[in-house]
Scaffold this motif. Sequence first.
Motif, short mmCIF file in Angstrom:
data_model
loop_
_atom_site.label_atom_id
_atom_site.label_comp_id
_atom_site.label_asym_id
_atom_site.label_seq_id
_atom_site.Cartn_x
_atom_site.Cartn_y
_atom_site.Cartn_z
N ASN A 192 0.65 -1.31 -0.27
CA ASN A 192 0.16 -0.49 0.14
C ASN A 192 0.85 1.70 0.00
O ASN A 192 0.14 2.14 -0.85
CB ASN A 192 -0.89 -0.14 0.56
N HIS A 228 -5.07 3.29 -4.97
CA HIS A 228 -6.03 3.19 -3.99
C HIS A 228 -6.36 5.17 -3.27
O HIS A 228 -6.91 4.97 -3.01
CB HIS A 228 -5.66 2.80 -2.46
N HIS A 269 -9.27 7.34 0.07
CA HIS A 269 -8.95 8.16 0.73
C HIS A 269 -9.91 9.33 0.45
O HIS A 269 -9.48 10.95 0.68
CB HIS A 269 -7.08 9.01 0.97
N ASP A 322 -6.03 3.94 5.54
CA ASP A 322 -5.62 2.42 5.49
C ASP A 322 -5.02 1.15 5.74
O ASP A 322 -4.88 -0.18 5.33
CB ASP A 322 -3.47 2.94 4.83
FE FE2 Z 1 -3.23 5.37 1.57
#
Ligand code: FE2
Length: 443
Positions: free
Chosen positions: A205, A211, A216, A357
């Motif tokens: 990640n 992502h 986010h 996360d």
């Molecule tokens: Fe992140």
Amino acid sequence: MAATLEQLIREDDTDGFLVNRDIYRDPEVFEWEMRYLFEGTWNLLGLESQIRRPHDYFTTHIGRAPVIVTRDGGGQVHCLLNTCRHKGAMVCHMQQGNARTFVCQYHGWAYDAGGRNILIKDKDQGAYPECFDRIGHDLEPVRVGVYRGFIFGSLNPDVPPLEEYLGDLRAMIDLIVDQSPQGVECIPGRGAFLFRGNWKLQMENGVDPYHFSSTHLSYIQALRRRSDKASVYSTFKSADLQRGTFAFKHGHNAMWGPAPSDKTTPLSYVKDELVLRVGETRARWMMSVRNITMFPNAQFAENASLQLRIWRPLAADRTEMRTFCLAPVGEPAEARALRIRQYEEFFNPSGLATPDDIANYEDCQRGFAAATVQWQQGQARGTAMLGQKQCPEADELGIRPESAVVGSFTLGDETVMHSTYRYWKALIAQGLARDGGGEELGQ
Ligand SMILES: [Fe+2]
Ligand code: FES
């Protein structure tokens, strides 16, 4: 289940690059990783700035082994196994401190800051055999290497020299250290995360640009609702912006992207000085967004602030991660204040981004309980761009990555992990061959 190492990471023209979910959930794979990765190669332990004065120390782990990183009275850095030579008790229980001696609480043996045994309680009673004097009683030292203020340790005496191990990742580390003529320091304090997920979920990640826009979203929306000056990510929409990744030897890698904005990063306070001292090109790289993986146990994330993450795998499905805010030594007070505020906002356990996360890692781990699903589909994006021969961005930094992908802002490259997993597999294969087999899981 009887998968072999060969079946855990597969790569061929028909199916592309494939990662088997057992690497995140099988306890035997975890054992291999401890033995052959974490205890087999270099680990980042911390910064010299954490042990600035004589007798300063901090404690951490290399794989499963507890260690103390100390500076002795003469200024030399040591890494010592945190286990008393008498019967094994840990001789230091604090996370950091300053101590001339480490006294074991069990039977009172004592060691100095360099690990030398200075007391075996009541030894003068004459109760020991002669042969006892012929063996060493000092704390076991661990091989130590320092690169530009970062302290590394290895339990493996045959590990390659540190600089060779870091290779071209050094250019990315230099972009951090050279932000000040006096180097980089660790701001006092730390964050700690403990999550129910495999450590490689964090590793992946940290260099996963794909992502950001979904995980986010709440962070992005919060920034958009504010005045424009706080919009670290609001400038990231332009179609002509490029992002990219570098994969290096020995599992290291990096992802990079454009600078957030001239006004909102701590480095904008020293931009003119930076350009003068390191030149236009390197200054631009320093101001850019960069995340780098220092395989196997650490990552740096530099965007609105600069975070160092050091993780410690506890089990296949459990990881501890310590996080630190880093800063150029001597930066202006306003820059330092902004750095800390933006760090808290983005990275802290109370922040708006990292907790999202972590929630995803735990969610993935829960999903891995669906044991009949064997293969991830998260290594394919960017494959179509692999093999680009020219990479002016790498040339600018004077590096030769094993692979580099450059593309649009929304490309979201995933191929950056291919080299890392090839190295992961190679280290485990070497270890298993050396130890004489046991390659089949479940044996
Ligand atoms: Fe992140
Ligand atoms: S275990 Fe340390 S003195 Fe006995």
